[in-house]
Structures are given as C-alpha cells and as structure tokens.
Design a protein around this motif. Structure first.
Motif, short mmCIF file in Angstrom:
data_model
loop_
_atom_site.label_atom_id
_atom_site.label_comp_id
_atom_site.label_asym_id
_atom_site.label_seq_id
_atom_site.Cartn_x
_atom_site.Cartn_y
_atom_site.Cartn_z
N SER A 50 -13.98 -9.32 -20.57
CA SER A 50 -13.16 -9.52 -19.37
C SER A 50 -11.67 -9.36 -19.69
CB SER A 50 -13.39 -10.91 -18.79
OG SER A 50 -14.73 -11.05 -18.38
N PHE A 51 -10.92 -8.89 -18.69
CA PHE A 51 -9.47 -8.78 -18.85
C PHE A 51 -8.79 -8.92 -17.49
CE2 PHE A 51 -11.14 -4.43 -18.45
CZ PHE A 51 -10.35 -3.89 -17.44
N ASN A 52 -7.50 -9.23 -17.54
CA ASN A 52 -6.65 -9.33 -16.37
C ASN A 52 -5.44 -8.44 -16.59
OD1 ASN A 52 -8.02 -11.44 -14.85
ND2 ASN A 52 -7.45 -12.77 -16.56
N GLY A 53 -4.73 -8.17 -15.51
CA GLY A 53 -3.53 -7.37 -15.64
C GLY A 53 -2.80 -7.25 -14.33
N LYS A 54 -1.89 -6.30 -14.29
CA LYS A 54 -1.06 -6.02 -13.11
C LYS A 54 -1.00 -4.51 -12.89
CE LYS A 54 0.43 -10.29 -12.49
NZ LYS A 54 0.14 -11.07 -11.32
N TYR A 55 -0.95 -4.13 -11.61
CA TYR A 55 -0.86 -2.71 -11.25
C TYR A 55 0.31 -2.54 -10.29
CZ TYR A 55 -2.86 1.96 -10.48
OH TYR A 55 -3.10 3.31 -10.45
N HIS A 56 1.16 -1.58 -10.57
CA HIS A 56 2.26 -1.25 -9.67
C HIS A 56 2.10 0.22 -9.29
CE1 HIS A 56 6.34 -0.36 -8.25
NE2 HIS A 56 6.30 -1.62 -7.86
N THR A 57 1.60 0.44 -8.06
CA THR A 57 1.40 1.80 -7.60
C THR A 57 2.72 2.42 -7.17
OG1 THR A 57 0.12 3.22 -6.12
CG2 THR A 57 0.87 1.12 -5.21
N SER A 58 2.83 3.70 -7.32
CA SER A 58 4.02 4.40 -6.83
C SER A 58 3.70 5.15 -5.54
CB SER A 58 4.53 5.38 -7.89
OG SER A 58 3.56 6.38 -8.12
N VAL A 59 2.45 5.06 -5.08
CA VAL A 59 2.00 5.82 -3.92
C VAL A 59 1.34 4.87 -2.92
CG1 VAL A 59 0.54 7.71 -3.14
CG2 VAL A 59 1.56 7.80 -5.41
N SER A 60 1.82 4.90 -1.67
CA SER A 60 1.23 4.05 -0.64
C SER A 60 1.57 4.62 0.73
CB SER A 60 1.79 2.63 -0.75
OG SER A 60 1.35 1.84 0.32
N ASP A 61 0.65 4.44 1.67
CA ASP A 61 0.98 4.80 3.05
C ASP A 61 1.19 3.54 3.89
OD1 ASP A 61 -1.61 3.96 3.51
OD2 ASP A 61 -2.32 5.88 4.27
N SER A 62 1.34 2.41 3.24
CA SER A 62 1.64 1.15 3.92
C SER A 62 3.13 1.12 4.29
CB SER A 62 1.33 -0.03 3.00
OG SER A 62 1.78 -1.23 3.57
N PRO A 63 3.45 0.58 5.46
CA PRO A 63 4.86 0.45 5.82
C PRO A 63 5.55 -0.69 5.05
CG PRO A 63 3.51 -0.55 7.51
CD PRO A 63 2.56 0.10 6.53
N ASP A 64 4.75 -1.55 4.41
CA ASP A 64 5.31 -2.67 3.66
C ASP A 64 5.79 -2.22 2.28
OD1 ASP A 64 4.69 -4.38 5.78
OD2 ASP A 64 2.69 -4.75 4.99
N LYS A 65 6.73 -2.98 1.74
CA LYS A 65 7.28 -2.68 0.42
C LYS A 65 6.19 -2.83 -0.64
CE LYS A 65 10.76 -4.11 -2.87
NZ LYS A 65 11.67 -5.15 -3.29
N ILE A 66 6.10 -1.85 -1.52
CA ILE A 66 5.13 -1.91 -2.62
C ILE A 66 5.47 -3.07 -3.53
CG2 ILE A 66 4.33 -0.72 -4.70
CD1 ILE A 66 4.70 1.92 -3.17
N GLN A 67 4.44 -3.83 -3.92
CA GLN A 67 4.61 -4.96 -4.82
C GLN A 67 3.62 -4.87 -5.97
OE1 GLN A 67 4.24 -8.69 -2.70
NE2 GLN A 67 5.27 -7.86 -0.92
#
Length: 136
Positions: A50-67
């Motif tokens: 098992s592992f955990n982590g974080k992902y920061h996408t640079s691509v989104s069609d959401s109107p909200d700010k990418i987090q």
C-alpha cells in the motif's frame, strides 16, 4: 465539469535513472511528471504494497481552481522482474470526481523508469438516467 487526468491512456510518467550495477528495479516511491506536466508524488510502499501520495494535474475542464489531490494505491510485489504492476485512486479535491489508474512500472533504456497507465474518471450525476455520461 471534471478534472481530466493528465495521464492519457498509455501515457508515460517518468522519474529517475538507475546508475548502480544491481539488477534494475522499478521503484514507485518518488516524484513523477507526465508528458502534460502533471506531477505525482508517491510515498513509501509498505510491506503489504500500500502507498499514499498526492497528484497535481495540469489539465482540467473544471471551472474551479486546480488543487493538489490525495491518492491511495497498491503495488503488486509478485514476480521477480522488478517491474511491478500497481493501481491507485485519486480523489479530486476541486471537483466532484474520482479517477482510478492501473499500470506497470518499467525500467527502459539507460535505466530510466517509466509508468505506463490507463485511467477511468467517474463524475457525479444527479440521477441514474444520466449514468451513461458519468464515466470516461
């Protein structure tokens, strides 16, 4: 509106290069960047895989700010090739969606590590009649 995982089907995520003379092992732990400049950090893989982590996408069609979004996954330790299969889920913090990824870690020419993945993204819909448009 949904985030579009930056890892396109069969996209490559690249990490470090092995220089030691030991048998090549592909290690998931670390920082990964894909062809679209999204970033993923995978923490230590425990003895159960098992592992955990974080992902920061640079691509989104959401109107909200990418987090930055959390991920949880599992690596399959079986086999002696040193090129494990794995899967992980990203819970997008800025949209009402979840993505699942599955793939394999490869050691290629010059010891470079590459993750080859496929993904599915599930969006929230208000009722079952819209279910057909909820998964990409």
């Amino acid at each position: 509106h949904v985030p579009v995982p930056a890892t396109l089907p069969a996209a490559r995520l690249c990490c470090g290069i092995h220089t030691e003379s030991l048998p090549l092992q592909c290690v998931l732990t670390g920082n990964w960047t894909n062809d679209l400049h999204s970033n993923m950090t995978i923490g230590a893989v425990n003895e159960e895989g098992s592992f955990n982590g974080k992902y920061h996408t640079s691509v989104s069609d959401s109107p909200d700010k990418i987090q930055l979004s959390p991920l949880q996954g599992s690596e399959q330790h079986r086999g002696s090739s040193g090129q494990p299969v794995f899967g992980f889920t990203v819970n997008w913090t800025f949209a009402d969606t979840v993505s699942v990824f599955t793939g394999q870690c490869f050691v290629v020419e010059n010891g470079k590590e590459v993750l080859k993945t496929m993904w599915l993204l599930r969006s929230h819909v208000d009722n079952i009649t819209d279910d057909w448009k909820a998964t990409r």
